[in-house]
Design an enzyme around this catalytic site. Structure first.
Site, short mmCIF file in Angstrom:
data_model
loop_
_atom_site.label_atom_id
_atom_site.label_comp_id
_atom_site.label_asym_id
_atom_site.label_seq_id
_atom_site.Cartn_x
_atom_site.Cartn_y
_atom_site.Cartn_z
N LYS A 160 0.84 -1.21 0.00
CA LYS A 160 0.00 0.00 0.00
C LYS A 160 0.87 1.26 0.00
O LYS A 160 0.66 2.18 -0.80
CB LYS A 160 -0.93 0.02 1.24
CG LYS A 160 -1.78 -1.23 1.39
CD LYS A 160 -2.65 -1.18 2.63
CE LYS A 160 -1.91 -1.15 3.95
NZ LYS A 160 -1.16 -2.40 4.27
N ARG A 212 0.14 -9.27 13.54
CA ARG A 212 -0.47 -8.25 12.67
C ARG A 212 -1.37 -8.90 11.62
O ARG A 212 -2.42 -8.36 11.27
CB ARG A 212 0.63 -7.41 11.99
CG ARG A 212 1.30 -6.44 12.96
CD ARG A 212 2.62 -5.91 12.41
NE ARG A 212 2.48 -5.10 11.22
CZ ARG A 212 3.47 -4.88 10.35
NH1 ARG A 212 4.67 -5.40 10.56
NH2 ARG A 212 3.26 -4.14 9.29
N ARG A 222 -9.22 0.96 9.44
CA ARG A 222 -8.79 -0.40 9.73
C ARG A 222 -9.82 -1.17 10.53
O ARG A 222 -9.60 -2.34 10.83
CB ARG A 222 -7.52 -0.30 10.57
CG ARG A 222 -6.28 -0.82 9.89
CD ARG A 222 -5.14 -0.44 10.78
NE ARG A 222 -3.99 -1.24 10.59
CZ ARG A 222 -2.92 -0.82 9.92
NH1 ARG A 222 -2.90 0.36 9.35
NH2 ARG A 222 -1.88 -1.59 9.85
N ARG A 261 11.84 -2.03 10.61
CA ARG A 261 10.83 -1.76 11.63
C ARG A 261 10.76 -2.88 12.66
O ARG A 261 10.78 -4.04 12.30
CB ARG A 261 9.46 -1.57 10.95
CG ARG A 261 9.25 -0.18 10.43
CD ARG A 261 8.04 -0.02 9.55
NE ARG A 261 6.83 -0.65 10.02
CZ ARG A 261 5.65 -0.56 9.38
NH1 ARG A 261 5.57 0.15 8.25
NH2 ARG A 261 4.59 -1.16 9.84
N ARG A 304 11.95 -5.69 4.35
CA ARG A 304 11.67 -4.24 4.20
C ARG A 304 12.69 -3.39 4.95
O ARG A 304 13.04 -3.65 6.09
CB ARG A 304 10.27 -3.91 4.73
CG ARG A 304 10.03 -2.40 4.74
CD ARG A 304 8.61 -2.00 4.88
NE ARG A 304 7.95 -2.59 6.02
CZ ARG A 304 6.64 -2.48 6.26
NH1 ARG A 304 5.88 -1.86 5.38
NH2 ARG A 304 6.11 -3.03 7.32
P1 AP5 Z 1 4.93 -1.64 1.78
O1 AP5 Z 1 4.55 -0.79 0.63
O2 AP5 Z 1 5.74 -1.01 2.87
O3 AP5 Z 1 3.64 -2.39 2.36
P2 AP5 Z 1 2.40 -1.83 3.17
O4 AP5 Z 1 1.18 -2.47 2.63
O5 AP5 Z 1 2.42 -0.34 3.23
O6 AP5 Z 1 2.72 -2.50 4.59
P3 AP5 Z 1 2.75 -1.94 6.09
O7 AP5 Z 1 3.41 -3.03 6.89
O8 AP5 Z 1 3.34 -0.58 6.20
O9 AP5 Z 1 1.27 -1.89 6.42
P4 AP5 Z 1 0.62 -1.97 7.77
O10 AP5 Z 1 -0.75 -1.63 7.37
O11 AP5 Z 1 0.76 -3.18 8.55
O12 AP5 Z 1 1.48 -0.93 8.67
P5 AP5 Z 1 1.18 0.55 9.16
O13 AP5 Z 1 2.42 1.31 9.10
O14 AP5 Z 1 -0.04 1.09 8.50
O15 AP5 Z 1 5.73 -2.92 1.18
C1 AP5 Z 1 6.26 -3.89 2.07
C2 AP5 Z 1 7.61 -4.39 1.48
O16 AP5 Z 1 7.35 -5.07 0.25
C3 AP5 Z 1 8.58 -3.26 1.14
O17 AP5 Z 1 9.89 -3.69 1.41
C4 AP5 Z 1 8.40 -3.04 -0.38
O18 AP5 Z 1 9.59 -2.58 -1.01
C5 AP5 Z 1 8.05 -4.45 -0.84
N1 AP5 Z 1 7.13 -4.48 -1.98
C6 AP5 Z 1 6.00 -3.73 -2.14
N2 AP5 Z 1 5.37 -4.06 -3.29
C7 AP5 Z 1 6.13 -5.06 -3.87
C8 AP5 Z 1 6.00 -5.83 -5.08
N3 AP5 Z 1 4.96 -5.65 -5.94
N4 AP5 Z 1 6.94 -6.77 -5.35
C9 AP5 Z 1 7.99 -6.97 -4.49
N5 AP5 Z 1 8.17 -6.27 -3.33
C10 AP5 Z 1 7.24 -5.32 -3.03
O19 AP5 Z 1 0.76 0.30 10.69
C11 AP5 Z 1 1.71 -0.06 11.68
C12 AP5 Z 1 1.00 -0.13 13.04
O20 AP5 Z 1 0.46 1.17 13.38
C13 AP5 Z 1 -0.20 -1.07 13.11
O21 AP5 Z 1 0.18 -2.41 13.38
C14 AP5 Z 1 -1.01 -0.44 14.26
O22 AP5 Z 1 -0.43 -0.75 15.52
C15 AP5 Z 1 -0.81 1.05 14.03
N6 AP5 Z 1 -1.84 1.63 13.14
C16 AP5 Z 1 -1.64 2.22 11.92
N7 AP5 Z 1 -2.80 2.64 11.39
C17 AP5 Z 1 -3.76 2.31 12.28
C18 AP5 Z 1 -5.17 2.46 12.30
N8 AP5 Z 1 -5.84 3.04 11.27
N9 AP5 Z 1 -5.85 1.99 13.38
C19 AP5 Z 1 -5.22 1.42 14.42
N10 AP5 Z 1 -3.88 1.24 14.47
C20 AP5 Z 1 -3.15 1.68 13.41
#
Ligand code: AP5
Length: 221
Positions: free
Chosen positions: A13, A171, A88, A160, A127
């Site tokens: 994403k 997660r 979420r 991370r 990552r």
């Molecule tokens: P990346 O693009 O970083 O993936 P992502 O979907 O953004 O994954 P996240 O882990 O950031 O999502 P998340 O929703 O768990 O975490 P968030 O920060 O929101 O890609 C991942 C890897 O794959 C990278 O290395 C990239 O280079 C590679 N890649 C991407 N596309 C590729 C492809 N096509 N081919 C090959 N490689 C590829 O949340 C973290 C924490 O914050 C949560 O656990 C929670 O505690 C809190 N939080 C955040 N938002 C909320 C909310 N709305 N409500 C409650 N808690 C929240």
């Protein structure tokens, strides 16, 4: 217009949203990035969020909603917004509809990035992120020219803490229990929903993402 990017941790994403806003005058709102920035600054919000994030749990809805509302107030109402990692829970999604209505905005489309769990595990273990400019790399799929150094700004890359295997497992469970029900929620919503097979080359996924967003823009114009 507002676009919601939906999908499990590691689905890509953030990668897709960053590429999109590089090419269009739009704003990327990642609640994960906002929380990590608050943690780095040592604010009360950052301290509150830390335990939840490190355990792979969701930060309480009320905290997230206050954060998003305050952040939206800093963005011009005409600017297109790409939400990444928000909403979420169904409570967050219902509240978002209310907030958007109050500010004259609406969700144009929801894009669901589908990736099998074994690929997610590999993506998250590889990552590496730049805390300075937000660029995201992967030691397996998109390594930097110089190890540990951001290609874009020269910042020192980090792995991370919540990308450790035990936290990733939690997660993924939390995603299935709390966030996956949003797929049904949005299928019954006026916004269109596009499902993209995101276990493919980044550029191929991006082409489908652009098609989905362009179709939504055509529908509202
Ligand atoms: P990346 O693009 O970083 O993936 P992502 O979907 O953004 O994954 P996240 O882990 O950031 O999502 P998340 O929703 O768990 O975490 P968030 O920060 O929101 O890609 C991942 C890897 O794959 C990278 O290395 C990239 O280079 C590679 N890649 C991407 N596309 C590729 C492809 N096509 N081919 C090959 N490689 C590829 O949340 C973290 C924490 O914050 C949560 O656990 C929670 O505690 C809190 N939080 C955040 N938002 C909320 C909310 N709305 N409500 C409650 N808690 C929240």
């Amino acid at each position: 217009m507002v676009v919601v990017l939906l999908g499990p941790p590691g689905a890509g994403k953030g990668t897709q949203a960053l590429r999109m806003i590089d090419e269009r005058s739009a704003v990327h709102v990642s609640t994960g990035d906002l929380l990590r920035a608050a943690r780095r600054k040592g604010t009360e919000l950052g301290r509150l969020a830390q335990g939840y994030m490190d355990r792979g749990e969701l930060v309480p809805d009320s905290v997230i909603l206050d954060l998003v509302k305050a952040h939206l107030e800093t963005i011009d109402a005409e600017t297109d917004v790409f939400f990444d990692g928000f909403p979420r829970t169904t409570d967050q999604a219902t509240s978002l509809d209310g907030v958007l209505k109050d500010t004259g905005r609406a969700i144009g489309t929801v894009v669901l990035f589908d990736v099998p769990d074994d690929t997610l595990l590999k993506r998250l273990s590889g990552r590496r992120s730049c805390p300075d400019c937000g660029s995201v790399y992967n030691t397996f799929f998109s390594p930097t020219a110089v190890e540990h150094v951001c290609d874009r700004c020269g910042g020192a890359l980090v792995h991370r803490k919540d990308d450790e295997p035990e936290t990733v497992a939690r997660r993924l469970q939390v995603y299935q229990a709390e966030t996956a029900p949003l797929i049904d929620f949005y299928q019954a919503h006026p916004a269109s929903v596009t499902r993209i097979a995101a276990d493919r080359d980044v550029g191929d996924v991006y082409a489908d993402f652009c098609d989905a967003v362009d179709a939504a823009f055509r529908d509202v114009s």
